[in-house]
Structure formats: C-alpha cells, structure tokens
Write a protein that holds these residues in place. Structure first.
Motif, PDB file in Angstrom:
ATOM      1  N   ASN A  90       0.822  -1.209   0.000  1.00  0.00           N
ATOM      2  CA  ASN A  90       0.000   0.000   0.000  1.00  0.00           C
ATOM      3  C   ASN A  90       0.859   1.264   0.000  1.00  0.00           C
ATOM      4  OD1 ASN A  90      -2.591  -1.061  -0.162  1.00  0.00           O
ATOM      5  ND2 ASN A  90      -2.754  -1.367   2.044  1.00  0.00           N
ATOM      6  N   GLN A  91       1.977   1.209   0.686  1.00  0.00           N
ATOM      7  CA  GLN A  91       2.873   2.368   0.670  1.00  0.00           C
ATOM      8  C   GLN A  91       3.418   2.621  -0.730  1.00  0.00           C
ATOM      9  OE1 GLN A  91       5.850   1.630   3.704  1.00  0.00           O
ATOM     10  NE2 GLN A  91       4.484   2.241   5.371  1.00  0.00           N
ATOM     11  N   ASP A  92       3.785   1.551  -1.421  1.00  0.00           N
ATOM     12  CA  ASP A  92       4.321   1.690  -2.779  1.00  0.00           C
ATOM     13  C   ASP A  92       3.242   2.095  -3.777  1.00  0.00           C
ATOM     14  OD1 ASP A  92       6.806   1.085  -1.862  1.00  0.00           O
ATOM     15  OD2 ASP A  92       6.920  -0.920  -2.734  1.00  0.00           O
ATOM     16  N   GLU A 110     -10.152  -1.146   3.707  1.00  0.00           N
ATOM     17  CA  GLU A 110     -10.908  -0.048   4.315  1.00  0.00           C
ATOM     18  C   GLU A 110     -10.236   0.449   5.587  1.00  0.00           C
ATOM     19  OE1 GLU A 110     -14.748  -1.812   4.752  1.00  0.00           O
ATOM     20  OE2 GLU A 110     -15.373  -1.317   2.691  1.00  0.00           O
ATOM     21  N   ASN A 111      -9.685  -0.486   6.369  1.00  0.00           N
ATOM     22  CA  ASN A 111      -8.983  -0.114   7.588  1.00  0.00           C
ATOM     23  C   ASN A 111      -7.717   0.695   7.276  1.00  0.00           C
ATOM     24  OD1 ASN A 111      -6.641  -1.113   9.681  1.00  0.00           O
ATOM     25  ND2 ASN A 111      -8.576  -0.731  10.728  1.00  0.00           N
ATOM     26  N   GLY A 117      -5.125   7.425   5.469  1.00  0.00           N
ATOM     27  CA  GLY A 117      -5.589   8.464   4.557  1.00  0.00           C
ATOM     28  C   GLY A 117      -5.305   8.171   3.101  1.00  0.00           C
ATOM     29  N   TYR A 118      -5.106   6.900   2.753  1.00  0.00           N
ATOM     30  CA  TYR A 118      -4.845   6.544   1.361  1.00  0.00           C
ATOM     31  C   TYR A 118      -6.042   6.889   0.481  1.00  0.00           C
ATOM     32  CZ  TYR A 118      -0.947   3.591   3.050  1.00  0.00           C
ATOM     33  OH  TYR A 118       0.203   3.120   3.625  1.00  0.00           O
ATOM     34  N   ARG A 256      -5.074   3.542  -7.057  1.00  0.00           N
ATOM     35  CA  ARG A 256      -5.301   4.925  -6.662  1.00  0.00           C
ATOM     36  C   ARG A 256      -6.623   5.402  -7.296  1.00  0.00           C
ATOM     37  NH1 ARG A 256       0.088   4.449  -7.736  1.00  0.00           N
ATOM     38  NH2 ARG A 256      -0.209   5.090  -9.907  1.00  0.00           N
ATOM     39  N   ALA A 257      -7.358   6.244  -6.594  1.00  0.00           N
ATOM     40  CA  ALA A 257      -8.673   6.683  -7.060  1.00  0.00           C
ATOM     41  C   ALA A 257      -8.608   7.301  -8.451  1.00  0.00           C
ATOM     42  CB  ALA A 257      -9.277   7.675  -6.058  1.00  0.00           C
TER      43      ALA A 257
END
Length: 294
Positions: A90-92, A110-111, A117-118, A256-257
């Motif tokens: 998730n960081q990458d 979701e958590n 704040g991703y 990413r959104a």
C-alpha cells in the motif's frame, strides 16, 4: 523553304507537348496506391500498456502469472512485484512505485484507508481465501477443552473475522450492536468454554502464525489461507474448521482513485474474473481459494 521551316517548327512543338504529357502520366502512375496525407494522419498504431502490480506470492502472484499471457494478447504487459508483508504494497501504491496491488481483502483495505488516509479504491473483487483454524492437539472445535488458548493475529480486521467465525461455530457470542468485522475480544458477551485470547499487543503478526502452528503453540490457531498454502498446509484437509464463502473478506485489486476508470485496469479485472482464470483457481486450490465473479 518557309513552308519547310514552319513544318519543322510545328513538329518540334508537338514533340515537346507530347513529352510533357508523358511526364504527367508517369507521375500519376507512380502515385497510384499511395495513401493520401490525411489517411496517414488517421492511421493508429496499437501501443502496449504496462501495469506494474504488487502481490503476495500465493495465491495472488500465481493467479497473475496465469493471466499474464491473456492480458498480453490484449496489449497489456503485466509486471508483477512480489511482497512478503502487508504494509509495503500500500505504501508503494501511494508513492507511485506500482500501479495496483492484489494482496488484501476489503475490510483490511478499508482499515488501511481510514488509518493512513490513502486515496485508494477497490477496482474489483477476485477471490476469497477462507480462513482456517488449525490444531496439533485436537481434531475438532468440539474437542477444545475449557480454557483453551486460541491464537489469532494482531491484524485488526483478522481479529474481527476470526471472532465472527467462532461465533458462527457456536463457541462464543458477540454483542449484537457491533459490526462483526470490527469485533474485539472485549465484545465477547458469552464464552461457555472460557476460551483465552491474547491481547492485540501480545498477538503475533499474520506471517508468524504458520511457524507457531508448526511449533505446537496454543490449543488452536487461526491462519490465513495464503500463508497456509504457501507453507504446504492444506486448508481443506488439515484445518479443524474453515470459514464459509459468505464473507465480506474478498481479495481485491486496489488502485489509486485517479486510476479507477483506466481501461487497462478494467481489462485486468475482467480477465481475472474470466472463466479461464476462475477454472484455474478451482483446479489449482480445490476450495482453499474460491473465485468470485462480482
């Protein structure tokens, strides 16, 4: 004499005109079959699109490898980066090192979004890995003695998942006014066998559960199927209880959104949900990994 000169002059003029006409015909013939400039401008070449995706080794990267040649036929090159933990993918993804990841289920995603704040979205659910409960000492949940220790990981989403499973199996009762996926040990209102659970701070990381099981720790231990399969443990044959498929814990493609509407991402999800890939999942893991179509 004047008539002869006039005749010769007329002959020369006619030859010149004939030569010019011949040159025009030659130019026209040379251009036959050649595309006009506007036709060249409208010609389109198909370019390969690259998706760099992070994944856990089993079953995620294995499934992606199977999908790779199918995607290549549709102009998509899939580059798979394997991860051994649940944090870096998730960081990458946030930093742009990868374009998508495939390792986490919906409650975990979701958590992570809530905690960090991703700006991520779920691009599509692909499969379920039913969580299993294993024991070196007992052959069923009914055999668990009073005061049995149940080892569960320190993952917040996994703890709620396992407690909900134990409730379904009739071992505990959780409060009715809570979201089951977010349940904690403090939400247990009935515990007939006085089952013992370590606190979140004392509990092991998910990747440590297989080692603890092999060492005979605890009376029973809940292990995610991806870790079990990777260690050669069969969730179907070796667990003393296994989660049903009616679960919100579907493993997803996260992006990413800003990328959720990209055609290449949509195609990736479509291929992973295709009958060919679903048949592969069923044949490869025989119920230890279950494909989803929505």
């Amino acid at each position: 004499m004047k008539k002869l000169l006039s005749f010769l002059l007329l002959s020369v003029v006619m030859l010149v005109l004939a030569a010019c006409g011949s040159g025009e015909d030659t130019d026209t013939t040379a251009n036959e079959g050649q595309p006009a400039d506007n036709e060249e401008a409208t010609e389109q070449t198909t370019e390969t699109v690259t998706i760099k995706i992070g994944a856990s080794h089993t079953p995620h990267a294995v499934i992606l490898e199977k999908a790779k040649p199918i995607l290549a036929e549709q102009g998509i090159e899939l580059q798979i980066e394997e991860y051994q933990d649940y944090i870096m993918p998730n960081q990458d993804l946030e930093s742009g090192e990868i374009d998508a990841n495939y390792f986490q289920h919906i409650p975990y995603l979701e958590n992570q979004i809530a905690e960090n704040g991703y700006d991520f979205v779920n691009a599509g659910s692909i499969h379920i890995e039913p969580i299993g409960i294993y024991s070196k000492k007992y052959k069923s949940l009914d055999e668990l003695p009073d005061g049995a220790e149940i080892i569960i990981s320190n993952s917040v989403s996994d703890r709620g998942r396992i407690l909900a499973m134990l409730e379904t199996e009739g071992l505990i009762k959780l409060r009715d006014d809570i979201e089951k996926t977010a349940a904690t040990v403090d939400d247990i209102v009935e515990n007939p066998k006085n089952l013992v659970f370590k606190s979140e701070n004392e509990s092991p990381a998910p990747e440590m559960l297989v080692s603890l099981y092999n060492e005979g720790e605890g009376d029973a231990i809940a292990i995610n199927s991806n870790f079990a399969i990777d260690a050669g443990i069969s969730p179907i044959d070796e667990s003393i209880a296994i989660e049903g498929t009616e679960t919100p814990y579907k493993n997803v493609i996260a992006v990413r959104a800003e990328d959720k509407d990209k055609e290449a991402i949509k195609t990736l999800v479509e291929v992973l949900r295709s009958k060919e890939i679903q048949d592969f999942i069923n044949e490869e893991w025989k119920g230890a990994v279950v494909p989803v179509s929505e």
